[in-house]
Design a protein around this motif. Sequence first.
Motif, PDB file in Angstrom:
ATOM      1  N   ASN A  82       0.814  -1.222   0.000  1.00 15.97           N
ATOM      2  CA  ASN A  82       0.000   0.000   0.000  1.00 15.97           C
ATOM      3  C   ASN A  82       0.843   1.265   0.000  1.00 15.97           C
ATOM      4  OD1 ASN A  82      -2.552   1.198  -0.198  1.00 15.97           O
ATOM      5  ND2 ASN A  82      -2.640   1.582   2.008  1.00 15.97           N
ATOM      6  N   LEU A  83       1.977   1.222  -0.701  1.00 13.58           N
ATOM      7  CA  LEU A  83       2.831   2.396  -0.856  1.00 13.58           C
ATOM      8  C   LEU A  83       2.426   3.156  -2.114  1.00 13.58           C
ATOM      9  CD1 LEU A  83       6.304   0.797  -0.037  1.00 13.58           C
ATOM     10  CD2 LEU A  83       4.741   1.966   1.530  1.00 13.58           C
ATOM     11  N   LYS A  84       2.683   4.452  -2.119  1.00  4.68           N
ATOM     12  CA  LYS A  84       2.386   5.285  -3.281  1.00  4.68           C
ATOM     13  C   LYS A  84       3.517   5.162  -4.299  1.00  4.68           C
ATOM     14  CE  LYS A  84      -1.305   6.759  -1.233  1.00  4.68           C
ATOM     15  NZ  LYS A  84      -2.606   6.152  -1.619  1.00  4.68           N
ATOM     16  N   ILE A  85       3.175   5.398  -5.561  1.00  2.00           N
ATOM     17  CA  ILE A  85       4.135   5.318  -6.669  1.00  2.00           C
ATOM     18  C   ILE A  85       4.144   6.661  -7.377  1.00  2.00           C
ATOM     19  CG2 ILE A  85       4.786   4.082  -8.763  1.00  2.00           C
ATOM     20  CD1 ILE A  85       2.876   1.804  -7.721  1.00  2.00           C
ATOM     21  N   LEU A  86       5.328   7.252  -7.481  1.00  4.07           N
ATOM     22  CA  LEU A  86       5.488   8.577  -8.082  1.00  4.07           C
ATOM     23  C   LEU A  86       6.723   8.520  -8.983  1.00  4.07           C
ATOM     24  CD1 LEU A  86       4.202  11.471  -7.889  1.00  4.07           C
ATOM     25  CD2 LEU A  86       5.949  11.984  -6.188  1.00  4.07           C
ATOM     26  N   PRO A  87       6.583   8.011 -10.207  1.00 11.63           N
ATOM     27  CA  PRO A  87       7.755   7.734 -11.040  1.00 11.63           C
ATOM     28  C   PRO A  87       8.641   8.945 -11.300  1.00 11.63           C
ATOM     29  CG  PRO A  87       5.851   6.605 -11.901  1.00 11.63           C
ATOM     30  CD  PRO A  87       5.347   7.545 -10.829  1.00 11.63           C
ATOM     31  N   HIS A  88       9.931   8.638 -11.371  1.00  9.54           N
ATOM     32  CA  HIS A  88      10.958   9.614 -11.713  1.00  9.54           C
ATOM     33  C   HIS A  88      11.101   9.650 -13.231  1.00  9.54           C
ATOM     34  CE1 HIS A  88      15.187  11.012 -12.228  1.00  9.54           C
ATOM     35  NE2 HIS A  88      14.959  11.698 -11.137  1.00  9.54           N
ATOM     36  N   ALA A  89      11.488  10.777 -13.765  1.00 10.20           N
ATOM     37  CA  ALA A  89      11.759  10.875 -15.198  1.00 10.20           C
ATOM     38  C   ALA A  89      12.662  12.060 -15.450  1.00 10.20           C
ATOM     39  CB  ALA A  89      10.464  11.040 -15.987  1.00 10.20           C
ATOM     40  N   THR A  90      13.706  11.834 -16.229  1.00  6.23           N
ATOM     41  CA  THR A  90      14.653  12.925 -16.437  1.00  6.23           C
ATOM     42  C   THR A  90      15.071  13.009 -17.900  1.00  6.23           C
ATOM     43  OG1 THR A  90      16.771  13.809 -15.732  1.00  6.23           O
ATOM     44  CG2 THR A  90      16.520  11.446 -15.519  1.00  6.23           C
ATOM     45  N   ILE A  91      16.361  12.878 -18.192  1.00  2.00           N
ATOM     46  CA  ILE A  91      16.885  13.171 -19.523  1.00  2.00           C
ATOM     47  C   ILE A  91      16.293  12.265 -20.590  1.00  2.00           C
ATOM     48  CG2 ILE A  91      19.060  14.041 -18.602  1.00  2.00           C
ATOM     49  CD1 ILE A  91      19.167  10.724 -20.262  1.00  2.00           C
ATOM     50  N   GLY A  92      16.560  12.593 -21.843  1.00  3.38           N
ATOM     51  CA  GLY A  92      16.153  11.723 -22.933  1.00  3.38           C
ATOM     52  C   GLY A  92      15.355  12.445 -23.987  1.00  3.38           C
ATOM     53  N   SER A  93      15.012  11.688 -25.030  1.00  8.73           N
ATOM     54  CA  SER A  93      14.274  12.235 -26.161  1.00  8.73           C
ATOM     55  C   SER A  93      12.781  12.273 -25.894  1.00  8.73           C
ATOM     56  CB  SER A  93      14.525  11.357 -27.387  1.00  8.73           C
ATOM     57  OG  SER A  93      13.983  10.059 -27.174  1.00  8.73           O
ATOM     58  N   GLY A  94      12.318  11.486 -24.956  1.00  9.17           N
ATOM     59  CA  GLY A  94      10.901  11.296 -24.711  1.00  9.17           C
ATOM     60  C   GLY A  94      10.497   9.842 -24.825  1.00  9.17           C
ATOM     61  N   VAL A  95      11.393   8.973 -25.343  1.00  7.96           N
ATOM     62  CA  VAL A  95      11.058   7.566 -25.543  1.00  7.96           C
ATOM     63  C   VAL A  95      10.834   6.865 -24.218  1.00  7.96           C
ATOM     64  CG1 VAL A  95      11.948   5.332 -26.333  1.00  7.96           C
ATOM     65  CG2 VAL A  95      12.108   7.345 -27.819  1.00  7.96           C
ATOM     66  N   PHE A  96      11.800   6.961 -23.281  1.00  8.08           N
ATOM     67  CA  PHE A  96      11.548   6.229 -22.036  1.00  8.08           C
ATOM     68  C   PHE A  96      10.541   6.952 -21.138  1.00  8.08           C
ATOM     69  CE2 PHE A  96      15.835   7.838 -20.342  1.00  8.08           C
ATOM     70  CZ  PHE A  96      15.338   8.621 -19.311  1.00  8.08           C
ATOM     71  N   LEU A  97      10.333   8.229 -21.349  1.00  8.46           N
ATOM     72  CA  LEU A  97       9.262   8.916 -20.637  1.00  8.46           C
ATOM     73  C   LEU A  97       7.904   8.389 -21.102  1.00  8.46           C
ATOM     74  CD1 LEU A  97       8.049  11.028 -18.783  1.00  8.46           C
ATOM     75  CD2 LEU A  97       8.445  12.740 -20.572  1.00  8.46           C
ATOM     76  N   ALA A  98       7.743   8.196 -22.410  1.00  5.95           N
ATOM     77  CA  ALA A  98       6.490   7.651 -22.929  1.00  5.95           C
ATOM     78  C   ALA A  98       6.251   6.249 -22.383  1.00  5.95           C
ATOM     79  CB  ALA A  98       6.526   7.627 -24.449  1.00  5.95           C
ATOM     80  N   ALA A  99       7.303   5.443 -22.319  1.00  2.00           N
ATOM     81  CA  ALA A  99       7.184   4.098 -21.754  1.00  2.00           C
ATOM     82  C   ALA A  99       6.780   4.167 -20.291  1.00  2.00           C
ATOM     83  CB  ALA A  99       8.497   3.344 -21.921  1.00  2.00           C
ATOM     84  N   SER A 100       7.349   5.128 -19.562  1.00  2.00           N
ATOM     85  CA  SER A 100       7.026   5.300 -18.149  1.00  2.00           C
ATOM     86  C   SER A 100       5.558   5.657 -17.962  1.00  2.00           C
ATOM     87  CB  SER A 100       7.913   6.385 -17.535  1.00  2.00           C
ATOM     88  OG  SER A 100       7.693   6.520 -16.149  1.00  2.00           O
ATOM     89  N   LEU A 101       5.029   6.491 -18.824  1.00  3.25           N
ATOM     90  CA  LEU A 101       3.632   6.889 -18.714  1.00  3.25           C
ATOM     91  C   LEU A 101       2.700   5.723 -19.037  1.00  3.25           C
ATOM     92  CD1 LEU A 101       3.886  10.438 -20.274  1.00  3.25           C
ATOM     93  CD2 LEU A 101       3.390   9.905 -17.880  1.00  3.25           C
ATOM     94  N   GLN A 102       3.064   4.908 -20.019  1.00  9.03           N
ATOM     95  CA  GLN A 102       2.264   3.726 -20.318  1.00  9.03           C
ATOM     96  C   GLN A 102       2.201   2.787 -19.110  1.00  9.03           C
ATOM     97  OE1 GLN A 102       0.401   2.676 -23.032  1.00  9.03           O
ATOM     98  NE2 GLN A 102       0.670   4.724 -23.888  1.00  9.03           N
ATOM     99  N   ALA A 103       3.359   2.506 -18.517  1.00  9.61           N
ATOM    100  CA  ALA A 103       3.396   1.619 -17.356  1.00  9.61           C
ATOM    101  C   ALA A 103       2.674   2.254 -16.169  1.00  9.61           C
ATOM    102  CB  ALA A 103       4.842   1.287 -17.003  1.00  9.61           C
ATOM    103  N   SER A 104       2.863   3.548 -15.974  1.00 12.32           N
ATOM    104  CA  SER A 104       2.218   4.241 -14.862  1.00 12.32           C
ATOM    105  C   SER A 104       0.701   4.166 -14.963  1.00 12.32           C
ATOM    106  CB  SER A 104       2.659   5.708 -14.822  1.00 12.32           C
ATOM    107  OG  SER A 104       4.043   5.821 -14.570  1.00 12.32           O
ATOM    108  N   SER A 105       0.196   4.249 -16.190  1.00 18.74           N
ATOM    109  CA  SER A 105      -1.257   4.239 -16.363  1.00 18.74           C
ATOM    110  C   SER A 105      -1.867   2.892 -16.025  1.00 18.74           C
ATOM    111  CB  SER A 105      -1.620   4.638 -17.796  1.00 18.74           C
ATOM    112  OG  SER A 105      -1.332   3.597 -18.714  1.00 18.74           O
ATOM    113  N   ALA A 106      -1.028   1.839 -15.912  1.00 18.68           N
ATOM    114  CA  ALA A 106      -1.519   0.496 -15.600  1.00 18.68           C
ATOM    115  C   ALA A 106      -1.392   0.143 -14.119  1.00 18.68           C
ATOM    116  CB  ALA A 106      -0.766  -0.536 -16.444  1.00 18.68           C
ATOM    117  N   LEU A 107      -0.841   1.053 -13.306  1.00 23.76           N
ATOM    118  CA  LEU A 107      -0.622   0.778 -11.883  1.00 23.76           C
ATOM    119  C   LEU A 107      -1.616   1.563 -11.032  1.00 23.76           C
ATOM    120  CD1 LEU A 107       3.276   0.828 -11.834  1.00 23.76           C
ATOM    121  CD2 LEU A 107       1.835  -1.141 -11.269  1.00 23.76           C
ATOM    122  N   GLU A 108      -2.258   0.883 -10.106  1.00 29.14           N
ATOM    123  CA  GLU A 108      -3.323   1.492  -9.303  1.00 29.14           C
ATOM    124  C   GLU A 108      -2.810   2.594  -8.390  1.00 29.14           C
ATOM    125  OE1 GLU A 108      -7.045   0.059  -6.444  1.00 29.14           O
ATOM    126  OE2 GLU A 108      -5.435  -1.337  -6.954  1.00 29.14           O
TER     127      GLU A 108
END
Length: 389
Positions: free
Chosen positions: A311-337
Amino acid sequence: MSRVAKIETYTLTLPRDGETLYLGDQKSGESENARGYFVRKGNRTVYPTVDRSILLRLETTDGIVAWGETYGLVAPRATMALIDDFLADFVIGRDPFDAAVIHEDLYNMMRVRGYNGGFYLDALAAIDIALWDAAGKVAGLPVAKLLGGRRHDEVSGYVSGLPGATLEERAGLAKSWQEKGFNRFKFAAPQADEDLGQEMDSLRTTLGKDAKIACDMHWTNSSAEAIAKIKSMEPYGLWFAEAPVDPEDVKGLARVAAGVGCPIGVGEEWRTVYDAQLRIDAQGVDIVQPEMGHTGITQFMRIGQAAQSRNLKILPHATIGSGVFLAASLQASSALENVVGHEFQHTVLKRSSSLVTNGVVCEEGMFRISDTPGIGLEPTEETISKLEK
């Protein structure tokens, strides 16, 4: 059946300007060396004078092109060599829908040799993101659907990093983002030259009582020092304190969590669920912050699910890059309660509109989650023209 036919890696180097300096300008004594690296005195960490990531291009036997991305800030060719000279041949011929199995196979090959972090896991992250992207494109579905389904159509962003030479400039920058619809912020302790309590006081006065304000402490304190600094900020309504002690100091992290009244956030340096479980079991974390560029989608989800089991909160980190791994992070984040938001680095994201198609969108404080198959975007021709072997 679609199979992996080809894997190639490239560096993407982007110059910094006054708007893309997360920790502000280099300070006295932070001159770069001949290789273009310098050490930030405030957090003892090495940085290059440019932003740099590694893009991985994966092509399948039926012509689908997918992309992954990982960190390339330091010695990028070390990570690239791991992929090009070693890992790629163990992925070619595999089914992209076996992304998690492939990740386990690659991890297992080197686990007894101690390669459970750093460049090796960054290399695995780039491969993993590309495999999930390929699977989504083959299926004609966004990655979130392959991860069990989408729980969030949008995720709240928080403004991360307030570069400015003075306290007044930093508070003014935060206010400018509040006027754009953002009301959650995180400042970096190494950038705050003044007392951290004073920094919080200034931000609270400027942003008002309803704004959420966090502090990234950049792993620079003993547990006793961290507790004292956090307590100095708590009277001003500290949202959470991030990275209060050295990453290795698990017992110290637990002491901090037990000794303060605000939540403790950690996780951007983790590569696997094993890193997360050690801190979770020690009761040293309230907010888990996985970084897609280090974890890839498979480990990101396992870390997120481990957090949810407690029951811990999830607040993903995101930093450098073109946007590719940020987009992947958002996809995964949208699937986590238990995702309660996502980092928004305004100093980096602004340029992504020219680097990727369907650029990552964060407006009025909210990230919009793409419905496009795969991770939801492609590098633009401009980006491809900048790639170097």
